[in-house]
Design a protein around this motif. Sequence first.
Motif, PDB file in Angstrom:
ATOM      1  N   VAL A 162     -10.967   4.481  -0.167  1.00  0.00           N
ATOM      2  CA  VAL A 162     -11.085   3.149  -0.184  1.00  0.00           C
ATOM      3  C   VAL A 162     -11.638   2.546   1.113  1.00  0.00           C
ATOM      4  CG1 VAL A 162     -10.112   1.207  -0.981  1.00  0.00           C
ATOM      5  CG2 VAL A 162      -9.214   3.203  -1.999  1.00  0.00           C
TER       6      VAL A 162
ATOM      7  N   HIS B 206      -0.644  -2.210   1.576  1.00  0.00           N
ATOM      8  CA  HIS B 206      -0.957  -1.716  -0.071  1.00  0.00           C
ATOM      9  C   HIS B 206       0.229  -1.576  -0.978  1.00  0.00           C
ATOM     10  CE1 HIS B 206      -3.020  -0.090  -3.458  1.00  0.00           C
ATOM     11  NE2 HIS B 206      -2.580   1.264  -2.976  1.00  0.00           N
TER      12      HIS B 206
ATOM     13  N   SER C 133      -3.637  -5.720  -6.621  1.00  0.00           N
ATOM     14  CA  SER C 133      -3.290  -5.350  -5.227  1.00  0.00           C
ATOM     15  C   SER C 133      -4.566  -5.290  -4.307  1.00  0.00           C
ATOM     16  CB  SER C 133      -2.350  -4.157  -5.105  1.00  0.00           C
ATOM     17  OG  SER C 133      -2.125  -3.627  -3.855  1.00  0.00           O
ATOM     18  N   HIS C 134      -5.568  -4.548  -4.846  1.00  0.00           N
ATOM     19  CA  HIS C 134      -6.590  -4.713  -3.915  1.00  0.00           C
ATOM     20  C   HIS C 134      -7.369  -5.614  -3.445  1.00  0.00           C
ATOM     21  CE1 HIS C 134      -7.277  -0.205  -5.666  1.00  0.00           C
ATOM     22  NE2 HIS C 134      -6.738  -0.066  -4.865  1.00  0.00           N
TER      23      HIS C 134
ATOM     24  N   HIS D 125      -2.795  -2.122  -9.340  1.00  0.00           N
ATOM     25  CA  HIS D 125      -3.913  -1.709  -8.391  1.00  0.00           C
ATOM     26  C   HIS D 125      -4.781  -2.775  -8.362  1.00  0.00           C
ATOM     27  CE1 HIS D 125      -1.728   1.945  -7.226  1.00  0.00           C
ATOM     28  NE2 HIS D 125      -2.239   2.074  -6.194  1.00  0.00           N
ATOM     29  N   SER D 126      -5.353  -3.269  -9.508  1.00  0.00           N
ATOM     30  CA  SER D 126      -6.283  -4.222  -9.742  1.00  0.00           C
ATOM     31  C   SER D 126      -5.961  -5.442  -8.942  1.00  0.00           C
ATOM     32  CB  SER D 126      -6.607  -4.676 -11.013  1.00  0.00           C
ATOM     33  OG  SER D 126      -6.651  -3.450 -12.034  1.00  0.00           O
TER      34      SER D 126
ATOM     35  N   LYS E 101     -12.942  -4.246  -1.513  1.00  0.00           N
ATOM     36  CA  LYS E 101     -12.622  -2.628  -1.441  1.00  0.00           C
ATOM     37  C   LYS E 101     -13.419  -1.808  -2.266  1.00  0.00           C
ATOM     38  CE  LYS E 101      -7.849  -2.789   0.464  1.00  0.00           C
ATOM     39  NZ  LYS E 101      -6.588  -1.986   0.401  1.00  0.00           N
TER      40      LYS E 101
ATOM     41  N   ASP F 125     -12.523  -4.647 -10.426  1.00  0.00           N
ATOM     42  CA  ASP F 125     -11.975  -3.651  -9.679  1.00  0.00           C
ATOM     43  C   ASP F 125     -11.997  -2.291 -10.500  1.00  0.00           C
ATOM     44  OD1 ASP F 125     -10.110  -3.000  -7.038  1.00  0.00           O
ATOM     45  OD2 ASP F 125      -9.259  -1.834  -8.586  1.00  0.00           O
TER      46      ASP F 125
ATOM     47  N   THR G  67      -9.947  -0.142 -11.163  1.00  0.00           N
ATOM     48  CA  THR G  67      -8.880   0.467 -11.781  1.00  0.00           C
ATOM     49  C   THR G  67      -8.482  -0.374 -12.893  1.00  0.00           C
ATOM     50  OG1 THR G  67      -7.557  -1.247 -10.288  1.00  0.00           O
ATOM     51  CG2 THR G  67      -7.477   1.218  -9.327  1.00  0.00           C
TER      52      THR G  67
ATOM     53  N   THR H  34     -13.073  -0.840   2.678  1.00  0.00           N
ATOM     54  CA  THR H  34     -13.342  -2.247   2.504  1.00  0.00           C
ATOM     55  C   THR H  34     -14.789  -2.873   3.343  1.00  0.00           C
ATOM     56  OG1 THR H  34     -11.041  -2.725   2.714  1.00  0.00           O
ATOM     57  CG2 THR H  34     -12.350  -4.554   3.139  1.00  0.00           C
TER      58      THR H  34
ATOM     59  N   ASN I 199      -6.644  -1.745   6.814  1.00  0.00           N
ATOM     60  CA  ASN I 199      -7.521  -1.297   5.542  1.00  0.00           C
ATOM     61  C   ASN I 199      -9.043  -1.234   5.992  1.00  0.00           C
ATOM     62  OD1 ASN I 199      -5.819  -2.116   3.116  1.00  0.00           O
ATOM     63  ND2 ASN I 199      -5.697  -4.199   4.275  1.00  0.00           N
TER      64      ASN I 199
END
Length: 381
Positions: free
Chosen positions: A157, A282, A271-272, A268-269, A166, A358, A360, A159, A72
């Motif tokens: 993306v 990811h 997962s990030h 995605h929100s 992220k 996030d 997303t 971090t 990441n």
Amino acid sequence: MTITANWSYPTAIKFGAGRIKELADHCKAAGMKKPLLITDRGLAPMAITQNALDILEANGLGRAIFADVDPNPNDVNLAAGVKAFKDGGHDGVVAFGGGSGLDLGKCVAFMAGQTRPVWDFEDVGDWWTRASVEGIAPIVAVPTTAGTGSEVGRASVITNSASHVKKVIFHPKFLPAVTICDPELTVGMPKVITAGTGMDAFAHCLEAYSSPFYHPMSAGIALEGMRLVKEYLPRAYKDGGDIEARANMMSAAAMGAVAFQKGLGAIHSLSHPVGAIYNTHHGMTNAVVMPPVLRFNRSAIEDKIVRAAAYLGISGGFDGFYDYVLKLREELGVPDKLAALGVGTDRIDEMSEMAIVDPTAGGNPVELTLDAAKTLFRECI
Ligand SMILES: [Fe+2]
């Protein structure tokens, strides 16, 4: 829903087995005389990477590589990459790899021309207009996985290594001048990466298709992207040397990234923050959280999913689609819960706070509240 939108479509894509041999030509056409190939540590010693360097060297472009890139990628990797770029007197970037090599490579090319810190270019409002355009180096992108779609995207993306958050860094010039999609480069991907990256492509298509924003072109692309994943991901997983399957997964990945101009969502929100805190893969993380998010969104997306299921040849409407996702995960060895990826319940509050802000989250068809995020995390872990 307002029928007003900004649409952007991707760049020149050179698609097909063996086309990596054109790498030097495309670098030269983009104005490079001394490119820096940027990839991750794992990929650096591999034959596909060394072959790309051979092609550059044989055509008088040197064989410079920067590979100090985490899974990441973060601001520390970025600063080191920009330093290597400047110290080496480079004039362009070959962004080579999966999401980490591509995202960091694109961001180094961009930051080579900036004086402000990278966080000033987060994808917020018109912050991208703060950038000085002249110094941005050209990019040739070469994906070696089939999932991220970063090769056709205008963002990276990165971090924040201090806060573990992220951030999406955006500028139109992140878009590579040329992308070489050569499915032969993905043949050696281990099964677990084939599964994870493929499920990332599927998540991009599914979330873009489900998002409430007006973008019928992207909706169509997302639908066909899901069909390609359905037909070819199990084949690519079973037989890594199946070039037809690898090629179609490469298309699905690029299509997912084109489609997600329409928006992403809670997969995605969630997962990030998990990836930022636990450094999980990811795409694999997306695959684990997908069924609970589908259930959470059901009331808002049922009609759309019924249409998608019909197109994909899945019977049983929403329930049939949901069962298909469970079956696909099982076939690809995706664990049922995040605990199997090393995620604990002790940081749910913190991750939920991160999930709802996030970028997303705004594209999720059902509002992702703090309580909803906590409930989802509890189900997923
Ligand atoms: Fe993704």
